[in-house]
Scaffold this active site. Structure first.
Site, PDB file in Angstrom:
ATOM      1  N   TRP A  54       0.931  -0.985   0.048  1.00 25.42           N
ATOM      2  CA  TRP A  54       0.173  -0.053   0.109  1.00 25.42           C
ATOM      3  C   TRP A  54       0.884   1.276   0.136  1.00 25.42           C
ATOM      4  O   TRP A  54       1.794   1.335   0.708  1.00 25.42           O
ATOM      5  CB  TRP A  54      -0.902   0.056   1.405  1.00 25.42           C
ATOM      6  CG  TRP A  54      -1.675   1.392   1.218  1.00 25.42           C
ATOM      7  CD1 TRP A  54      -2.696   1.816   0.464  1.00 25.42           C
ATOM      8  CD2 TRP A  54      -1.291   2.377   2.086  1.00 25.42           C
ATOM      9  NE1 TRP A  54      -3.127   2.858   0.786  1.00 25.42           N
ATOM     10  CE2 TRP A  54      -2.168   3.362   1.796  1.00 25.42           C
ATOM     11  CE3 TRP A  54      -0.427   2.642   2.743  1.00 25.42           C
ATOM     12  CZ2 TRP A  54      -2.395   4.802   2.285  1.00 25.42           C
ATOM     13  CZ3 TRP A  54      -0.469   4.241   3.514  1.00 25.42           C
ATOM     14  CH2 TRP A  54      -1.473   5.075   3.196  1.00 25.42           C
ATOM     15  N   GLU A  77      -2.950  -2.958  -2.446  1.00 27.65           N
ATOM     16  CA  GLU A  77      -4.288  -2.415  -1.642  1.00 27.65           C
ATOM     17  C   GLU A  77      -4.441  -1.024  -2.126  1.00 27.65           C
ATOM     18  O   GLU A  77      -3.693  -0.169  -2.228  1.00 27.65           O
ATOM     19  CB  GLU A  77      -3.829  -2.249  -0.427  1.00 27.65           C
ATOM     20  CG  GLU A  77      -4.776  -1.919   0.643  1.00 27.65           C
ATOM     21  CD  GLU A  77      -4.490  -1.723   2.167  1.00 27.65           C
ATOM     22  OE1 GLU A  77      -4.956  -1.093   2.905  1.00 27.65           O
ATOM     23  OE2 GLU A  77      -3.534  -2.331   2.327  1.00 27.65           O
ATOM     24  N   LYS A  91      -7.063   2.635  -2.074  1.00 26.30           N
ATOM     25  CA  LYS A  91      -7.640   3.673  -0.985  1.00 26.30           C
ATOM     26  C   LYS A  91      -8.454   4.737  -1.973  1.00 26.30           C
ATOM     27  O   LYS A  91      -8.017   4.997  -3.014  1.00 26.30           O
ATOM     28  CB  LYS A  91      -6.579   4.271  -0.329  1.00 26.30           C
ATOM     29  CG  LYS A  91      -7.121   4.875   0.850  1.00 26.30           C
ATOM     30  CD  LYS A  91      -5.929   5.355   1.880  1.00 26.30           C
ATOM     31  CE  LYS A  91      -6.635   5.736   3.154  1.00 26.30           C
ATOM     32  NZ  LYS A  91      -5.487   6.102   4.237  1.00 26.30           N
ATOM     33  N   ASP A 103      -9.681  -2.917   1.746  1.00 27.12           N
ATOM     34  CA  ASP A 103      -9.679  -2.683   3.210  1.00 27.12           C
ATOM     35  C   ASP A 103     -10.832  -1.948   3.458  1.00 27.12           C
ATOM     36  O   ASP A 103     -11.363  -1.157   2.603  1.00 27.12           O
ATOM     37  CB  ASP A 103      -8.589  -1.443   3.387  1.00 27.12           C
ATOM     38  CG  ASP A 103      -8.431  -0.809   4.793  1.00 27.12           C
ATOM     39  OD1 ASP A 103      -9.593  -0.400   5.456  1.00 27.12           O
ATOM     40  OD2 ASP A 103      -7.236  -1.157   5.431  1.00 27.12           O
ATOM     41  N   HIS A 140     -11.161   1.906   3.098  1.00 29.00           N
ATOM     42  CA  HIS A 140     -10.549   2.501   1.804  1.00 29.00           C
ATOM     43  C   HIS A 140     -11.594   2.980   1.073  1.00 29.00           C
ATOM     44  O   HIS A 140     -11.282   2.910  -0.207  1.00 29.00           O
ATOM     45  CB  HIS A 140      -9.628   1.730   1.557  1.00 29.00           C
ATOM     46  CG  HIS A 140      -8.242   1.755   2.185  1.00 29.00           C
ATOM     47  ND1 HIS A 140      -7.219   1.548   1.948  1.00 29.00           N
ATOM     48  CD2 HIS A 140      -8.280   2.284   3.562  1.00 29.00           C
ATOM     49  CE1 HIS A 140      -6.169   1.776   2.896  1.00 29.00           C
ATOM     50  NE2 HIS A 140      -6.717   2.195   3.934  1.00 29.00           N
ATOM     51  N   HIS A 183      -8.661  -6.332   4.492  1.00 31.40           N
ATOM     52  CA  HIS A 183      -8.234  -5.729   5.898  1.00 31.40           C
ATOM     53  C   HIS A 183      -9.461  -5.203   6.739  1.00 31.40           C
ATOM     54  O   HIS A 183     -10.157  -4.419   6.032  1.00 31.40           O
ATOM     55  CB  HIS A 183      -7.343  -4.673   5.519  1.00 31.40           C
ATOM     56  CG  HIS A 183      -5.846  -4.839   5.205  1.00 31.40           C
ATOM     57  ND1 HIS A 183      -4.778  -3.963   5.020  1.00 31.40           N
ATOM     58  CD2 HIS A 183      -5.319  -6.142   5.042  1.00 31.40           C
ATOM     59  CE1 HIS A 183      -3.744  -4.523   5.058  1.00 31.40           C
ATOM     60  NE2 HIS A 183      -4.136  -6.013   5.072  1.00 31.40           N
ATOM     61  N   ASP A 221     -11.765   7.097   6.685  1.00 26.02           N
ATOM     62  CA  ASP A 221     -10.945   5.976   6.734  1.00 26.02           C
ATOM     63  C   ASP A 221     -10.348   6.323   8.189  1.00 26.02           C
ATOM     64  O   ASP A 221      -8.861   6.419   8.235  1.00 26.02           O
ATOM     65  CB  ASP A 221      -9.936   5.806   5.868  1.00 26.02           C
ATOM     66  CG  ASP A 221      -8.749   4.713   6.160  1.00 26.02           C
ATOM     67  OD1 ASP A 221      -9.022   3.806   6.739  1.00 26.02           O
ATOM     68  OD2 ASP A 221      -7.758   4.834   5.744  1.00 26.02           O
ATOM     69  N   ASP A 265      -9.818   4.083  10.653  1.00 22.42           N
ATOM     70  CA  ASP A 265      -8.989   2.712  11.453  1.00 22.42           C
ATOM     71  C   ASP A 265      -9.537   2.537  12.903  1.00 22.42           C
ATOM     72  O   ASP A 265      -8.387   2.472  13.631  1.00 22.42           O
ATOM     73  CB  ASP A 265      -7.599   3.029  11.464  1.00 22.42           C
ATOM     74  CG  ASP A 265      -7.044   2.868   9.847  1.00 22.42           C
ATOM     75  OD1 ASP A 265      -7.453   1.789   9.415  1.00 22.42           O
ATOM     76  OD2 ASP A 265      -6.626   3.787   9.492  1.00 22.42           O
ATOM     77  N   ASP A 289      -6.687  -4.563  10.706  1.00 22.01           N
ATOM     78  CA  ASP A 289      -5.759  -3.403  10.117  1.00 22.01           C
ATOM     79  C   ASP A 289      -6.561  -1.874  10.947  1.00 22.01           C
ATOM     80  O   ASP A 289      -7.138  -1.379  10.172  1.00 22.01           O
ATOM     81  CB  ASP A 289      -5.746  -3.110   8.732  1.00 22.01           C
ATOM     82  CG  ASP A 289      -4.743  -2.006   8.277  1.00 22.01           C
ATOM     83  OD1 ASP A 289      -4.285  -1.096   9.179  1.00 22.01           O
ATOM     84  OD2 ASP A 289      -4.577  -1.787   7.022  1.00 22.01           O
TER      85      ASP A 289
END
Length: 425
Positions: free
Chosen positions: A191, A232, A234, A265, A268, A292, A300, A302, A332
């Site tokens: 990524w 990956e 985004k 993800d 993302h 993820h 995003d 997390d 993640d």
């Protein structure tokens, strides 16, 4: 665990087993299937994505931000591995650990990222051997002076681009050696944060450069029993709100054409976009997929994964595609505002609960109604299945794997915090 508690868990499980049997589900078989599913626990939750590079100041760009300052952050490899062990002891099943390149241990010497070697991860490998764990790997294309202008593998500056290409090559060498030594396939995921804060005049040039960089990184072919590569995407990040070079469309096309695995993800994509719907499309054309698991709140962000609708729909879609042997699942997220071990355990247990629920779902009955065109009955069954007694099966699974049942694990983390974490500077 007291015998009376074991008896209650078993009695509850026997009743749940009978309920599920009425719908054609054998819970014993489902628990056997759970043993074959492994998730990858990300090391960067334990230290707020700071890594161990000499003189490193932690995050410096790349659209990544760990907020909070809970006491007890791991400061070195020994502390981080100790914390991971504690987290794994509270998570049922046998799983993997996911490393980033910034977690190299170089004995206090500065080793730039285009110079890292497998020897800098020797402690991780030996630890994994001792604990019988698999390791996954990630090149680190952020938090570095050569990433400060917002471009790495897609940079128009040849010196910067060559630096990051060499980093990518060395990370693949390391991942291949990890898989070879542990005899457990290592997922190597790329990524990059490349993109623009405001509207670019030329979007395609950086993407053409990125394609060339990836072609060079992947030019060496490794045995897939040792390493499987992934890329990956985004939608946007901090400092790349208007344009991300490695978009979903870019990587989906690149992965399909170059025998590379795609990574989705959960954070993302657009906040209203559910990635579960993408799984069947990708698996129609590609052999494998990496997920993820994260939780975005408005962006995003997390956040720690929880057992919400997004995670449940993700797991159910994998199950309905009969694809748990084709989909890799890794956590993640990074939250420094709560106990970091608690964050690991919450996210991992939530993910495993979602997987268990998906496996317990009587999918064959849904398909029967669907094939008959009885869509009302299909929807009714979907709703009724939501209240089936999965928790009794989950408790049995935890008991079988000798990890705390219910909320008792929280006290274990609090005790560890009082005995270990609060004494860290």
């Amino acid at each position: 665990m007291y015998e009376v508690e074991k008896d209650k868990i078993m009695n509850d499980y026997i009743r749940a087993k009978e309920v599920y049997a009425k719908f054609g589900v054998d819970t014993d078989e489902i628990l056997d299937k759970m043993d074959k599913i492994h998730i990858s626990l990300h090391c960067w939750q334990g230290d707020d994505v700071k890594g161990f590079e000499k003189d490193a100041n932690g995050l410096s760009g790349g659209g990544i931000l760990a907020t909070g300052n809970w006491p007890g952050r791991a400061r070195n490899g020994e502390e981080l591995r100790q914390d991971i062990e504690k987290a794994l002891s509270l998570i049922p099943g046998k799983h993997k650990v996911n490393l980033h390149a910034i977690y190299a241990e170089t004995n206090g010497e500065f080793v730039d990222r285009d110079e890292i070697k497998v020897e800098h991860f020797r402690k991780w490998i030996e630890w994994a051997k001792e604990k019988r764990l698999g390791l996954d790997f990630n090149p680190t294309f952020f938090s570095h002076p050569k990433a400060n202008d917002g471009y790495t593998l897609s940079s128009k500056d040849d010196n910067i681009r060559k630096f990051w290409i060499e980093h990518g090559k060395r990370c693949r060498e390391i991942a291949n050696e990890i898989g070879k030594e542990l005899k457990i396939q290592c997922v190597n995921n790329i990524w990059i944060p490349d993109g623009s804060k405001d509207l670019p005049a030329n979007r395609i040039e950086h993407r053409k450069i990125l394609k060339e960089s990836l072609d060079e990184i992947f030019s060496v072919k490794y045995d897939k029993t040792n390493i499987i590569d992934s890329v990956e995407s985004k939608l946007f990040g901090i400092g790349s709100e208007s344009y991300v070079v490695g978009s979903h469309e870019f990587y989906m096309s690149y992965a399909s054409r170059n025998d590379v695995m795609l990574c989705l993800d959960m954070g993302h994509f657009h906040p209203t976009e559910n990635i579960a719907d993408k799984i069947s499309s990708i698996l129609t054309f590609d052999d494998n997929l990496l997920i993820h698991v994260s939780r975005g709140v408005r962006w995003d962000s997390d956040h720690v994964a929880i057992l919400n609708d997004e995670l449940l729909s993700l797991a159910k879609e994998i199950r309905r595609c009969d694809a748990y042997d084709r989909v890799y699942i890794a956590l993640d997220f990074f939250d420094a505002s709560i106990n970091r071990i608690m964050a690991w355990v919450i996210g991992a247990r939530a993910t495993l609960k979602a997987i268990l629920i998906s496996l317990l779902e009587p999918v064959q009955l849904l398909l029967e109604e669907e094939n008959k065109g009885n869509f009302g009955a299909r929807l009714a069954l979907m709703e009724e299945f939501k209240t089936l007694p999965f928790s009794a099966v989950w408790n049995k699974y935890c008991m079988d794997k000798n990890v705390p049942v219910g909320t008792t694990w929280i006290d274990v983390v609090k005790e560890y915090e009082n005995e270990i974490l609060k004494y860290r500077d």
